[in-house]
Design an enzyme around this catalytic site. Structure first.
Site, PDB file in Angstrom:
ATOM      1  N   GLU B  60       0.803  -1.224   0.000  1.00  0.00           N
ATOM      2  CA  GLU B  60       0.000   0.000   0.000  1.00  0.00           C
ATOM      3  C   GLU B  60       0.836   1.273   0.000  1.00  0.00           C
ATOM      4  OE1 GLU B  60      -0.770  -2.668   1.833  1.00  0.00           O
ATOM      5  OE2 GLU B  60      -2.777  -3.229   1.128  1.00  0.00           O
ATOM      6  N   HIS B 129     -10.824  -5.131   9.750  1.00  0.00           N
ATOM      7  CA  HIS B 129     -11.461  -4.869   8.450  1.00  0.00           C
ATOM      8  C   HIS B 129     -12.734  -4.033   8.595  1.00  0.00           C
ATOM      9  CE1 HIS B 129      -8.756  -7.791   6.610  1.00  0.00           C
ATOM     10  NE2 HIS B 129      -9.259  -7.501   5.426  1.00  0.00           N
TER      11      HIS B 129
END
Lengths: 335, 327
Positions: B60, B129
């Site tokens: 990322e 998440h």
């Protein structure tokens, strides 16, 4: 490289040395604030590599030890010094400081203060070059300690995978702030770490500008021909501490003395003298001229320039009058 | 007007912007060959090719930095971060590079990059998440933060974000991609700043954004039907900057405010809106404003606990009724 080129490079390196030493004095005089990371000892790295590239045209990015790279790309030393003095005439209008020199018109995309931060940015510059179809390359100068960041590995992997035109130059000065490389890094020879990404890599003496230049020529040629990234490790040494707040207590005097014998300016100067191309007297004259020029031209400009206006504190945070921001301006259907 | 899903609206914006400018690219994990986890880039790989619709490795900070670096030389990268929880890994590049480069270069350089990412609680995805991160992004000078509550906004905000010269973070929600709504057939650009009154009312203002706008709408119906309360709803589609004028205008009219957010309360949209109310129109208030927000816990896995942690329409109704002293 002919004698004239060598003499010019000697002059440029000497200028860089005197510029940085004058920064040291200005810092002690409190004309320069914040953190100041100086380049003496490493001059052959920036000058040797960029001499083999197209400074001002190729896209260059680096960390916080950035003054000399910017100047070699074409930045006006007066503007760089004015930036260090926090002046409106500075290259970043006094908003950046020593660690954030930018000169976009000369394709110098900045100094960044997070170790390893420029790795992906350099790959991004290369991606942009590739999309626009030019034959420029991106060159990323960082130190050995940056290679222990995740961005190093992420960027090498992606650059190799996408065959991006980026040259990574590792100026290995053996210390990450105050920690010697063998105490921070399992594999101290940095070029070896790159083989995991199938990127060609060399390690050469970073104190001899002719060796740096020759290695950089090969690396630049590879990258410019579209074959993907290249990694060049230059073995070098910084004479000052990591920054001005660093006492250098972690290094032995013997080690420092050994490296000072391999000074990049000394090596080139002695070679030119030995070849009968240059004299000690010429050198002294040149040195005096440079010191005077920095004082009368660069320092004077920085001293006399105005500071930014406090009323403009919030300028440059966001784009001014961007048409996509306000409801009155955006095209098409309104709410 | 076409009726389309939120993901289709985002996909259409990508498609139009990529057709308009060859330097617009999109990049992220699984967005190319696989078409995107939420289908936001479906079909674009075949249409525009691998150089412009880029499947990235799971790196990322690396690929976000690459999109930012490319934006320095005129590329307009739309970066999809699969879940906002993973955006933590890219924070260095978003905050230290994209958001600050204009300022620290004295205006020489800008990073017109778009970062899209869904957050929020979906279905038992657990603590790593389910986070909401808009509160973090909105605290950073130099970064715009928008958050679409409808397919129309999702389309128009992305279009404007691509064209805008500032870095823009678009906060989406995992539960909203299949939401349907009207999107105009003709191309349009939604302003990146402001707020939208989505329901006119006179008794109280409910501030929401993204998914919480829908909880407010459901609550307003119940309030009208069961309690005779006429709620106004203000959609804060721009979280940075927040619309100080719009917030004050509505509160000055209704004299009451409830801020509804899925995020946990500390240091959030609610606290920021309350501060703005205090600064702009404190003396127009008839009662202290109230926040409806999540419990301050990492999101639990157990479904019962998960539901107990996040707000819903009933919590909004209860808060309004209590605030107005009606039942």
């Amino acid at each position: 490289m002919n004698a004239a080129d060598k003499k010019r490079l000697l002059k440029e390196m000497l200028y860089a040395r005197r510029f940085e030493e004058r920064c040291y004095e200005a810092y002690v005089d409190r004309k320069i604030g914040g953190f100041l990371h100086l380049y003496p000892g490493q001059e052959a790295c920036a000058h040797g590599v960029l001499e083999a590239a197209r400074p001002g045209e190729d896209h260059v990015i680096t960390g916080y030890r950035d003054h000399v790279h910017a100047i070699k790309c074409g930045a006006d030393p007066k503007e760089v010094m004015a930036e260090l003095f926090g002046k409106e005439t500075g290259s970043s209008k006094g908003r950046g400081g020593s660690m954030h020199i930018f000169d976009v018109k000369h394709h110098f995309y900045g100094g960044y203060a997070l170790v390893g931060g420029p790795f992906p940015l350099a790959a991004g510059l290369a991606k942009g070059i590739k999309m626009k179809g030019g034959d420029q390359i991106a060159i990323c100068f960082l130190g050995d300690a940056a290679n222990n960041q995740g961005t190093f590995h992420e960027s090498l992997n992606i650059s190799a995978l996408w065959k991006l035109p980026v040259l990574y130059v590792c100026e290995n000065n053996l210390y990450g702030i105050g920690t010697r490389i063998d105490r921070s890094t399992a594999v101290t020879e940095q070029y070896k770490r790159v083989c995991g990404y199938d990127i060609p890599a060399d390690q050469v003496d970073g104190q001899d500008i002719e060796i740096v230049y020759k290695a950089a020529q090969k690396a630049v040629k590879h990258v410019r021909s579209g074959k993907g990234p290249y990694f060049l490790e230059l073995m070098t040494y910084r004479y000052r501490g990591h920054s001005m707040s660093d006492s250098n207590a972690y290094r032995s005097k013997d080690e420092e003395a050994d490296w000072s014998k391999r000074d990049p300016i000394l090596i080139l100067k002695n070679r030119l003298i030995k070849a009968g191309e240059y004299t000690e007297a010429e050198h002294k004259k040149l040195d005096k001229k440079i010191i005077d020029e920095i004082e009368n031209d660069v320092i004077k400009f920085a001293e006399e320039s105005p500071e930014p206006k406090v009323e403009e504190l919030e300028k440059y945070v966001l784009a001014e009058n961007d048409p996509y921001v306000c409801a009155e301006n955006v095209r098409g259907e309104q709410q | 007007m076409a009726n389309m899903m939120y993901w289709e609206a985002i996909r259409r914006a990508h498609d139009e912007e990529m057709a308009n400018d060859p330097l617009v690219i999109c990049m992220g994990e699984d967005i190319g060959v696989a078409g995107g986890t939420y289908k936001a880039t479906q079909g674009l790989y075949d249409k525009y090719g691998a150089e412009r619709v880029i499947d990235t490795p799971i790196s990322e900070n690396g690929y976000t930095g690459i999109g930012i670096g490319a934006s320095f030389v005129g590329v307009r990268a739309i970066i999809e971060i699969m879940s906002v929880n993973f955006a933590w890994l890219a924070m260095d590049q978003i905050f230290n590079s994209a958001a600050k480069v204009r300022y620290m270069s004295g205006g020489q350089l800008t990073s017109p990059v778009v970062i899209r990412s869904p957050g929020g609680t979906a279905h038992q995805l657990g603590a790593q998440h389910s986070a909401r991160m808009e509160k973090v992004f909105m605290g950073i000078a130099g970064l715009r933060v928008v958050t679409p509550s409808s397919p129309k906004q999702a389309y128009g905000l992305l279009k404007s974000a691509v064209r805008c010269n500032d870095p823009v973070f678009i906060n989406e929600h995992e539960l909203m991609y299949n939401m349907k709504g009207e999107v105009p057939d003709t191309e349009f650009f939604h302003p990146l700043e402001g707020s939208e009154v989505v329901r006119q009312g006179k008794d109280i203002t409910l501030f929401g954004y993204n998914i919480s706008v829908h909880w407010c709408l459901q609550a307003a119906d119940i309030l009208a039907k069961n309690h005779g309360i006429d709620a106004e709803i203000v959609d804060l589609f721009s979280l940075s900057p927040l619309d100080r004028v719009g917030i004050a205008e509505s509160v000055s009219k209704t004299h009451h405010a409830v801020i509804v957010e899925e995020a946990e309360a500390p240091v959030g949209v609610g606290s920021e809106v309350m501060a703005i109310i205090n600064e702009e129109c404190f003396f127009d208030l008839d009662a202290a404003p109230v926040r409806v927000s999540s419990a301050n816990v990492p999101q639990p896995y157990n479904h019962k606990l998960e539901l107990a942690a996040i707000p819903n329409k009933d919590n909004v109704v209860d808060a309004v009724v209590k605030l107005l002293g009606k039942s």
